[in-house]
Design a protein around this motif. Structure first.
Motif, PDB file in Angstrom:
ATOM      1  N   MET A   9       7.393  -1.508   4.947  1.00  0.00           N
ATOM      2  CA  MET A   9       8.391  -1.145   3.927  1.00  0.00           C
ATOM      3  C   MET A   9       8.852   0.287   4.192  1.00  0.00           C
ATOM      4  O   MET A   9       8.025   1.185   4.381  1.00  0.00           O
TER       5      MET A   9
ATOM      6  N   LYS B 146       9.368   2.828  -0.727  1.00  0.00           N
ATOM      7  CA  LYS B 146       8.049   3.028  -1.345  1.00  0.00           C
ATOM      8  C   LYS B 146       8.100   4.192  -2.338  1.00  0.00           C
ATOM      9  O   LYS B 146       7.437   4.162  -3.375  1.00  0.00           O
TER      10      LYS B 146
ATOM     11  N   GLU C  83       3.761  -5.049   4.640  1.00  0.00           N
ATOM     12  CA  GLU C  83       3.861  -3.832   5.448  1.00  0.00           C
ATOM     13  C   GLU C  83       5.290  -3.603   5.951  1.00  0.00           C
ATOM     14  O   GLU C  83       6.157  -4.436   5.726  1.00  0.00           O
TER      15      GLU C  83
ATOM     16  N   ARG D 219       2.419  13.281  -3.549  1.00  0.00           N
ATOM     17  CA  ARG D 219       2.249  12.125  -4.437  1.00  0.00           C
ATOM     18  C   ARG D 219       1.047  12.321  -5.366  1.00  0.00           C
ATOM     19  O   ARG D 219       1.088  11.932  -6.537  1.00  0.00           O
TER      20      ARG D 219
ATOM     21  N   ASN E 150       0.837  -1.201   0.000  1.00  0.00           N
ATOM     22  CA  ASN E 150       0.000   0.000   0.000  1.00  0.00           C
ATOM     23  C   ASN E 150       0.869   1.247   0.000  1.00  0.00           C
ATOM     24  O   ASN E 150       1.702   1.418   0.891  1.00  0.00           O
ATOM     25  N   ILE E 151       0.666   2.074  -1.009  1.00  0.00           N
ATOM     26  CA  ILE E 151       1.363   3.371  -1.020  1.00  0.00           C
ATOM     27  C   ILE E 151       0.307   4.444  -0.756  1.00  0.00           C
ATOM     28  O   ILE E 151      -0.625   4.622  -1.552  1.00  0.00           O
ATOM     29  N   TRP E 152       0.428   5.099   0.381  1.00  0.00           N
ATOM     30  CA  TRP E 152      -0.575   6.085   0.788  1.00  0.00           C
ATOM     31  C   TRP E 152      -0.276   7.408   0.110  1.00  0.00           C
ATOM     32  O   TRP E 152       0.892   7.786  -0.054  1.00  0.00           O
ATOM     33  N   ILE E 153      -1.331   8.086  -0.256  1.00  0.00           N
ATOM     34  CA  ILE E 153      -1.172   9.256  -1.119  1.00  0.00           C
ATOM     35  C   ILE E 153      -1.312  10.558  -0.322  1.00  0.00           C
ATOM     36  O   ILE E 153      -2.396  10.868   0.171  1.00  0.00           O
ATOM     37  N   ASN E 154      -0.210  11.262  -0.250  1.00  0.00           N
ATOM     38  CA  ASN E 154      -0.249  12.606   0.333  1.00  0.00           C
ATOM     39  C   ASN E 154      -0.357  13.610  -0.824  1.00  0.00           C
ATOM     40  O   ASN E 154      -0.432  13.209  -2.002  1.00  0.00           O
TER      41      ASN E 154
ATOM     42  N   ARG F 104       9.866   4.084   3.900  1.00  0.00           N
ATOM     43  CA  ARG F 104       9.251   5.107   3.057  1.00  0.00           C
ATOM     44  C   ARG F 104      10.065   5.387   1.791  1.00  0.00           C
ATOM     45  O   ARG F 104       9.513   5.533   0.698  1.00  0.00           O
TER      46      ARG F 104
END
Lengths: 101, 425
Positions: free
Chosen positions: A71, A76, A69, A16, A9-13, A73
């Motif tokens: 990983m 990623k 999980e 990004r 999962n790459i969370w989007i800020n 940053r």
């Protein structure tokens, strides 16, 4: 039954999201948890095992999220940059090759 | 003040006053008693024994206690519920080198300073595979509790402990570490008749927050509401860490932040810590937590999904079912069992599995998922994670975590210890 994909999962800020929008890839994200955006990068079982070997700190959470999980940053970020460059989520072979070198 | 703890026994601190301790050390030195320097893991448990966190234990378990714990889930008296062995291990070589024999009085040191007296009444061996199977339900060394069991040295010493030298609890933990006696005094000051314990080893997201709020409302029951007659005790387990865990400082300060920023009223909320290396024993650890929190003076203890579990070793509700196996009246604390709390996009709120009818739409937010978001440096929505808690994590990362909110090798190597034992003078 759909094949299991062992995602990262790459969370989007905002940063990004801007990169995704500039590359026309904003639709790759899905909304979870009260509007939070994420990209789930799929892995085969073989890719998952390689990732866990290369990054011993990472773990496959079979109990709750069913995703890879812990990983770092920066790692990623590299996967994310490959997605933007290739305009595709199928980047894990290329990523694994690059870190195995 | 009433100091009755687990098993209906009075909690007695096994701690010598300074003058008496100085005198005893001189006597022990003059008598040339043997000394053993203990590692952090044992030092932590010595403190827990001496201050009554593990009451009615007065020392490390004898073989009879360990066998009864693993086979019957009671101490050797056959009545007092206990689920996890508390043991002092030593290698045969070190035992031989020390010349220690049964019934010896031994001076324990920690980081070279006098620490405690150990009256050894039993020297024994254990089948660690049997212990692992009976406590953890598995012999796989991937289970952290099993791994720890297999790492024990081959001999064990049982007997009473008396603390000589109190710890200096280092910042930021100083105000959070309260002994059972101090804990009860604090509850009395607050006027609490009902104390609900929340067990944690995480920074809180709103799922945890609602777990506590739900338990509080449920347990408050028919008590009068003219003034707060009960509160929530967050008792964080501070102990050995693995890379990827939240750093201890973030756990305790983020828990406190929930009260500081008004998500709980100050007069119904208290954050404290207990020094304990989690064994991840799931149901057995749930029982242990109940015993421990009885000693802290709690009246209720909440148990959520997969309490103290790890991986897929336990069914998510094994830690609830195990309480049905206990004889009535064997625990002086009331368990509060919880199902999942999740975010429902239809209800547009954090809600409870036992209430929400949109199970197929739910968005679960496990600790692992939240950790993953934070690790990416992404600030979650406030309905999921309180912004003040997020800011505190980032502050802790800078101040205590060498730039990381999660345990790294750097943190393990260079962090300030939670407690130190200084020279006795």
């Amino acid at each position: 039954m759909a094949e299991e994909t062992y995602p990262i999962n790459i969370w989007i800020n905002e940063e990004r999201l801007e990169k995704l929008q500039a590359a026309g890839l904003a639709s790759m994200t899905k909304e979870v948890l009260a509007g939070l955006k994420v990209i789930a990068v799929p892995n085969t079982a073989d890719q998952r095992d390689k990732i866990l070997k290369i990054f011993p700190v990472a773990k496959y959470d079979a109990a709750t999220t069913r995703s890879i999980e812990n990983m770092p940053r920066q790692i990623k970020d590299k996967i994310f940059d490959l997605i933007v460059k290739n305009k595709s989520l199928n980047v894990m072979d290329e990523f694994i090759k690059s870190v195995e070198k | 003040m009433e100091m009755i703890g687990h098993g209906g026994k009075e909690i007695i601190e096994r701690v010598l006053a300074k003058d008496a301790a100085l005198k005893r050390v001189e006597e022990l030195k003059a008598a040339k008693v043997k000394t053993l320097d203990v590692r952090l893991q044992l030092a932590t448990e010595i403190l827990d024994i001496a201050y009554g966190f593990f009451s009615p234990l007065e020392g490390f378990m004898t073989k009879a206690d360990v066998e009864s714990v693993i086979n019957n889930m009671t101490l050797a008296d056959g009545k007092t519920v206990w689920s996890i062995p508390i043991v002092y291990d030593i290698s045969s070589a070190d035992l031989e080198k020390s010349g220690i024999k049964q019934y010896d009085e031994v001076l324990l040191t920690y980081t070279g300073n006098p620490f405690a007296i150990f009256d050894i009444t039993d020297i024994f061996t254990l089948d660690t595979k049997e212990v692992a199977m009976k406590v953890y339900g598995t012999t796989e060394d991937k289970h952290p509790g099993v791994k720890r069991t297999y790492q024990y040295q081959d001999k064990f010493l049982g007997g009473k402990i008396t603390l000589l030298n109190p710890p200096k609890i280092n910042e930021p933990f100083t105000k959070f570490w309260l002994t059972p006696k101090q804990m009860r005094e604090r509850f009395k000051e607050k006027g609490w008749e009902m104390i609900i314990n929340h067990q944690t080893r995480n920074v809180p997201h709103t799922g945890h927050e609602w777990l506590m709020k739900g338990a509080y409302l449920g347990a408050y029951g028919s008590m009068m509401v003219d003034k707060p007659r009960g509160g929530i005790l967050v008792n964080a387990m501070i102990g050995s860490k693995r890379p990827g865990d939240y750093i201890d400082e973030a756990i305790i300060l983020c828990q406190e932040a929930q009260g500081k920023h008004g998500y709980f009223r100050d007069d119904i909320f208290l954050t404290t810590c207990t020094l304990w290396d989690m064994r991840y024993a799931g149901p057995k650890e749930a029982i242990f937590h109940a015993c421990l929190r009885t000693n802290l003076g709690c009246t209720h203890h909440m148990f959520g999904r997969d309490h103290a579990g790890v991986g897929t070793y336990y069914d998510p509700y094994d830690a609830h079912r195990i309480f049905e196996r206990l004889p009535k009246g064997s625990l002086n604390i009331t368990p509060i069992f919880n199902l999942d709390w999740w975010f429902c996009p239809v209800c547009d709120e954090v809600t409870y599995m036992g209430l929400c009818g949109h199970k197929d739409k739910k968005a679960s937010f496990s600790g692992t998922l939240i950790r993953s978001i934070i690790q990416d440096g992404v600030k979650p929505p406030r309905r999921i994670f309180r912004p003040e808690v997020f800011d505190m994590i980032m502050e802790c990362a800078e101040k205590y975590g060498f730039g990381d909110a999660f345990v790294t090798e750097d943190y393990l190597k260079n962090r300030q210890p939670v407690f130190t034992i200084g020279p006795l003078k």
